[in-house]
Design a protein around this motif. Structure first.
Motif, PDB file in Angstrom:
ATOM      1  N   THR A  40      16.389 -39.267   0.210  1.00 11.46           N
ATOM      2  CA  THR A  40      15.443 -38.033   0.049  1.00 11.46           C
ATOM      3  C   THR A  40      14.192 -38.095   0.784  1.00 11.46           C
ATOM      4  OG1 THR A  40      14.548 -38.685  -2.130  1.00 11.46           O
ATOM      5  CG2 THR A  40      16.661 -37.498  -2.332  1.00 11.46           C
ATOM      6  N   PRO A  41      13.570 -36.970   1.349  1.00 10.46           N
ATOM      7  CA  PRO A  41      12.392 -36.962   1.863  1.00 10.46           C
ATOM      8  C   PRO A  41      11.316 -37.463   1.014  1.00 10.46           C
ATOM      9  CG  PRO A  41      13.377 -35.053   2.034  1.00 10.46           C
ATOM     10  CD  PRO A  41      14.259 -35.781   1.225  1.00 10.46           C
ATOM     11  N   GLU A  42      11.247 -37.345  -0.375  1.00  6.62           N
ATOM     12  CA  GLU A  42      10.286 -37.967  -1.342  1.00  6.62           C
ATOM     13  C   GLU A  42      10.458 -39.356  -1.283  1.00  6.62           C
ATOM     14  OE1 GLU A  42      10.088 -38.305  -6.056  1.00  6.62           O
ATOM     15  OE2 GLU A  42      11.182 -36.396  -5.146  1.00  6.62           O
ATOM     16  N   PHE A  43      11.486 -40.055  -1.235  1.00  4.53           N
ATOM     17  CA  PHE A  43      11.810 -41.408  -1.364  1.00  4.53           C
ATOM     18  C   PHE A  43      11.246 -41.997   0.060  1.00  4.53           C
ATOM     19  CE2 PHE A  43      13.621 -45.437  -1.000  1.00  4.53           C
ATOM     20  CZ  PHE A  43      13.482 -45.875  -2.500  1.00  4.53           C
ATOM     21  N   LEU A  44      11.656 -41.316   0.984  1.00  2.41           N
ATOM     22  CA  LEU A  44      11.444 -41.976   2.520  1.00  2.41           C
ATOM     23  C   LEU A  44      10.073 -42.036   2.688  1.00  2.41           C
ATOM     24  CD1 LEU A  44      14.638 -40.540   4.408  1.00  2.41           C
ATOM     25  CD2 LEU A  44      14.052 -42.827   3.935  1.00  2.41           C
ATOM     26  N   ARG A  45       9.253 -41.217   1.962  1.00  2.00           N
ATOM     27  CA  ARG A  45       7.734 -41.324   2.236  1.00  2.00           C
ATOM     28  C   ARG A  45       7.258 -42.433   1.657  1.00  2.00           C
ATOM     29  NH1 ARG A  45       7.739 -35.511   2.049  1.00  2.00           N
ATOM     30  NH2 ARG A  45       7.759 -35.456  -0.062  1.00  2.00           N
ATOM     31  N   LEU A  46       7.869 -43.064   0.528  1.00  2.00           N
ATOM     32  CA  LEU A  46       7.479 -44.188   0.022  1.00  2.00           C
ATOM     33  C   LEU A  46       7.961 -45.258   0.784  1.00  2.00           C
ATOM     34  CD1 LEU A  46       8.224 -43.429  -3.849  1.00  2.00           C
ATOM     35  CD2 LEU A  46       5.965 -43.409  -2.695  1.00  2.00           C
ATOM     36  N   ASN A  47       9.301 -45.358   1.248  1.00  2.00           N
ATOM     37  CA  ASN A  47       9.876 -46.457   2.062  1.00  2.00           C
ATOM     38  C   ASN A  47      10.679 -45.939   2.940  1.00  2.00           C
ATOM     39  OD1 ASN A  47      10.993 -48.645   3.049  1.00  2.00           O
ATOM     40  ND2 ASN A  47      11.829 -49.456   1.218  1.00  2.00           N
ATOM     41  N   THR A  49      12.361 -47.174   5.135  1.00  2.00           N
ATOM     42  CA  THR A  49      13.579 -47.714   5.477  1.00  2.00           C
ATOM     43  C   THR A  49      14.604 -47.378   4.487  1.00  2.00           C
ATOM     44  OG1 THR A  49      13.345 -49.837   4.110  1.00  2.00           O
ATOM     45  CG2 THR A  49      12.283 -49.769   6.253  1.00  2.00           C
ATOM     46  N   GLY A  50      14.103 -46.547   3.349  1.00  2.00           N
ATOM     47  CA  GLY A  50      15.203 -46.114   2.712  1.00  2.00           C
ATOM     48  C   GLY A  50      16.016 -46.928   1.528  1.00  2.00           C
ATOM     49  N   ARG A  51      15.089 -47.943   1.186  1.00  2.00           N
ATOM     50  CA  ARG A  51      15.697 -49.092   0.218  1.00  2.00           C
ATOM     51  C   ARG A  51      14.939 -49.253  -1.114  1.00  2.00           C
ATOM     52  NH1 ARG A  51      16.291 -51.522   5.657  1.00  2.00           N
ATOM     53  NH2 ARG A  51      18.539 -51.498   6.068  1.00  2.00           N
ATOM     54  N   THR A  52      15.424 -49.856  -2.074  1.00  2.00           N
ATOM     55  CA  THR A  52      14.666 -50.375  -3.272  1.00  2.00           C
ATOM     56  C   THR A  52      14.810 -51.768  -3.252  1.00  2.00           C
ATOM     57  OG1 THR A  52      16.824 -50.276  -4.554  1.00  2.00           O
ATOM     58  CG2 THR A  52      15.673 -48.374  -4.698  1.00  2.00           C
ATOM     59  N   PRO A  53      13.873 -52.482  -3.893  1.00  2.00           N
ATOM     60  CA  PRO A  53      12.815 -51.942  -4.619  1.00  2.00           C
ATOM     61  C   PRO A  53      11.474 -51.522  -4.101  1.00  2.00           C
ATOM     62  CG  PRO A  53      12.654 -54.386  -4.770  1.00  2.00           C
ATOM     63  CD  PRO A  53      13.965 -54.022  -3.749  1.00  2.00           C
ATOM     64  N   ILE A  54      10.542 -50.710  -4.777  1.00  2.00           N
ATOM     65  CA  ILE A  54       9.329 -50.207  -4.236  1.00  2.00           C
ATOM     66  C   ILE A  54       8.407 -50.546  -5.259  1.00  2.00           C
ATOM     67  CG2 ILE A  54       7.723 -48.506  -3.209  1.00  2.00           C
ATOM     68  CD1 ILE A  54      10.294 -47.064  -2.113  1.00  2.00           C
ATOM     69  N   LEU A  55       7.206 -50.834  -5.123  1.00  4.69           N
ATOM     70  CA  LEU A  55       6.245 -51.207  -5.933  1.00  4.69           C
ATOM     71  C   LEU A  55       5.082 -50.100  -5.914  1.00  4.69           C
ATOM     72  CD1 LEU A  55       5.387 -52.963  -8.587  1.00  4.69           C
ATOM     73  CD2 LEU A  55       3.774 -53.783  -7.062  1.00  4.69           C
ATOM     74  N   GLN A  56       4.770 -49.336  -6.777  1.00  4.80           N
ATOM     75  CA  GLN A  56       3.386 -48.526  -6.713  1.00  4.80           C
ATOM     76  C   GLN A  56       2.335 -49.072  -7.720  1.00  4.80           C
ATOM     77  OE1 GLN A  56       4.370 -44.205  -6.952  1.00  4.80           O
ATOM     78  NE2 GLN A  56       2.432 -43.676  -5.849  1.00  4.80           N
ATOM     79  N   ASP A  57       1.010 -49.354  -6.895  1.00  5.13           N
ATOM     80  CA  ASP A  57      -0.004 -49.673  -7.768  1.00  5.13           C
ATOM     81  C   ASP A  57      -1.181 -48.912  -7.365  1.00  5.13           C
ATOM     82  OD1 ASP A  57      -1.646 -51.081  -9.213  1.00  5.13           O
ATOM     83  OD2 ASP A  57      -1.774 -52.774  -7.992  1.00  5.13           O
ATOM     84  N   GLY A  58      -1.244 -47.914  -8.022  1.00  2.00           N
ATOM     85  CA  GLY A  58      -2.205 -46.646  -7.826  1.00  2.00           C
ATOM     86  C   GLY A  58      -1.846 -46.042  -6.345  1.00  2.00           C
ATOM     87  N   GLU A  59      -2.765 -46.162  -5.429  1.00  2.00           N
ATOM     88  CA  GLU A  59      -2.560 -45.499  -4.080  1.00  2.00           C
ATOM     89  C   GLU A  59      -1.773 -46.595  -3.225  1.00  2.00           C
ATOM     90  OE1 GLU A  59      -3.785 -42.380  -2.783  1.00  2.00           O
ATOM     91  OE2 GLU A  59      -3.795 -42.251  -4.962  1.00  2.00           O
ATOM     92  N   PHE A  60      -1.646 -47.897  -3.673  1.00  2.00           N
ATOM     93  CA  PHE A  60      -0.852 -48.782  -2.871  1.00  2.00           C
ATOM     94  C   PHE A  60       0.457 -48.783  -3.016  1.00  2.00           C
ATOM     95  CE2 PHE A  60       0.133 -53.592  -2.418  1.00  2.00           C
ATOM     96  CZ  PHE A  60      -0.008 -53.530  -1.083  1.00  2.00           C
ATOM     97  N   ILE A  61       1.361 -48.550  -1.859  1.00  5.82           N
ATOM     98  CA  ILE A  61       2.564 -48.847  -1.843  1.00  5.82           C
ATOM     99  C   ILE A  61       3.310 -49.927  -1.219  1.00  5.82           C
ATOM    100  CG2 ILE A  61       4.841 -47.609  -1.273  1.00  5.82           C
ATOM    101  CD1 ILE A  61       3.182 -45.879  -3.125  1.00  5.82           C
ATOM    102  N   LEU A  62       4.265 -50.644  -1.770  1.00  8.25           N
ATOM    103  CA  LEU A  62       4.931 -51.956  -1.242  1.00  8.25           C
ATOM    104  C   LEU A  62       6.171 -52.015  -1.469  1.00  8.25           C
ATOM    105  CD1 LEU A  62       3.732 -54.537   0.171  1.00  8.25           C
ATOM    106  CD2 LEU A  62       3.654 -55.418  -2.059  1.00  8.25           C
ATOM    107  N   TRP A  63       6.958 -52.257  -0.006  1.00  5.56           N
ATOM    108  CA  TRP A  63       8.468 -52.395  -0.226  1.00  5.56           C
ATOM    109  C   TRP A  63       8.671 -53.647   0.342  1.00  5.56           C
ATOM    110  CZ3 TRP A  63       9.673 -52.123   5.197  1.00  5.56           C
ATOM    111  CH2 TRP A  63       8.852 -51.418   5.743  1.00  5.56           C
ATOM    112  N   GLU A  64       9.901 -54.319   0.269  1.00  8.56           N
ATOM    113  CA  GLU A  64      10.567 -55.875   0.607  1.00  8.56           C
ATOM    114  C   GLU A  64      10.208 -56.543  -0.862  1.00  8.56           C
ATOM    115  OE1 GLU A  64      12.282 -57.182   2.974  1.00  8.56           O
ATOM    116  OE2 GLU A  64      12.677 -55.249   3.748  1.00  8.56           O
TER     117      GLU A  64
END
Ligand SMILES: N[C@@H](CCC(=O)N[C@@H](CS)C(=O)NCC(=O)O)C(=O)O
Length: 205
Positions: A40-47, A49-64
């Motif tokens: 989904t566009p909402e998810f792809l904005r976070l990652n 590459t379109g994969r889980t897991p993703i960590l969100q710590d405040g404004e900080f987004i981290l995948w892999e």
């Protein structure tokens, strides 16, 4: 911190288990991969590459997953990720090997023998299984030999390296991983299976 996760996935499991083991409060946000929520566009904005897991710590987004594990373990002093450059490098060595080689050896067996059955995608492809089995043995020999002389992968204690490498054995039994000739891997993994964090993140059903 919020973890976007898909519970049956080994990549999610290693991250979630580290958070539990360290007692870090994590809010879980389920991502339904079967429904394609990762596209989904909402998810792809976070990652992208379109994969889980993703960590969100405040404004900080981290995948892999490996980066997330290291970030989580950097939140407080602990033995999983000690502040010693050589030990960290050794842990990263095994985490790199897991992503580049061990996962590549385990994943096709998991897909052919487990995922295909769950998703009703037909029987395992014998050629893929044969190729994957050969690759599995090549990597398992190295891991087994390493574990012959030590209880854990690095620093004689449980570290992030163990969580990373263990994650790919989540489906070893239903995936029919050929572990018969690797007693040291089996002994080591049975210790990981005793960890409350590993038990709490086991796939359900
Ligand atoms: N290298 C990535 C791999 C992540 C990955 O492959 N995640 C899978 C679940 S195990 C996924 O989200 N797949 C969804 C898709 O490919 O559509 C990591 O370590 O985080």
């Amino acid at each position: 911190m919020k973890l976007y996760y898909s519970p049956p996935s080994p990549n999610t499991r290693k991250v979630h288990a580290v958070a539990i083991h360290l007692g870090l409060p994590i809010e879980l946000r389920f991502v339904d991969l079967q429904k394609g929520e990762q596209r989904t566009p909402e998810f792809l904005r976070l990652n992208p590459t379109g994969r889980t897991p993703i960590l969100q710590d405040g404004e900080f987004i981290l995948w892999e997953s490996t980066a997330i594990m290291q970030y989580l373990a950097s939140q407080l002093p602990n033995a999983l990720w000690p502040e010693v450059p050589q030990i960290r490098a050794d842990i990263m060595r095994w985490q790199s090997w897991q992503l580049a080689h061990w996962h590549q050896a385990c994943q096709p067996l998991q897909f052919e023998n487990v995922v295909k059955q769950i998703l009703q995608l037909g029987d395992p492809d014998p050629q893929i299984v044969e190729r994957a089995t050969k690759q599995f043995h090549q990597e398992a020999i190295a891991l087994n030999n390493h574990l012959a002389e030590r209880e854990f992968l690095v620093n004689h204690t449980l570290t992030l390296a163990d969580f990373s490498v263990a994650s790919d054995l989540t489906y070893a039994v239903p995936g029919r991983f050929p572990l018969e000739d690797y007693p040291h891997i089996r002994t080591w993994y049975s210790q990981i299976e005793q960890l409350p964090a590993w038990q709490q993140t086991a796939p359900r059903g």
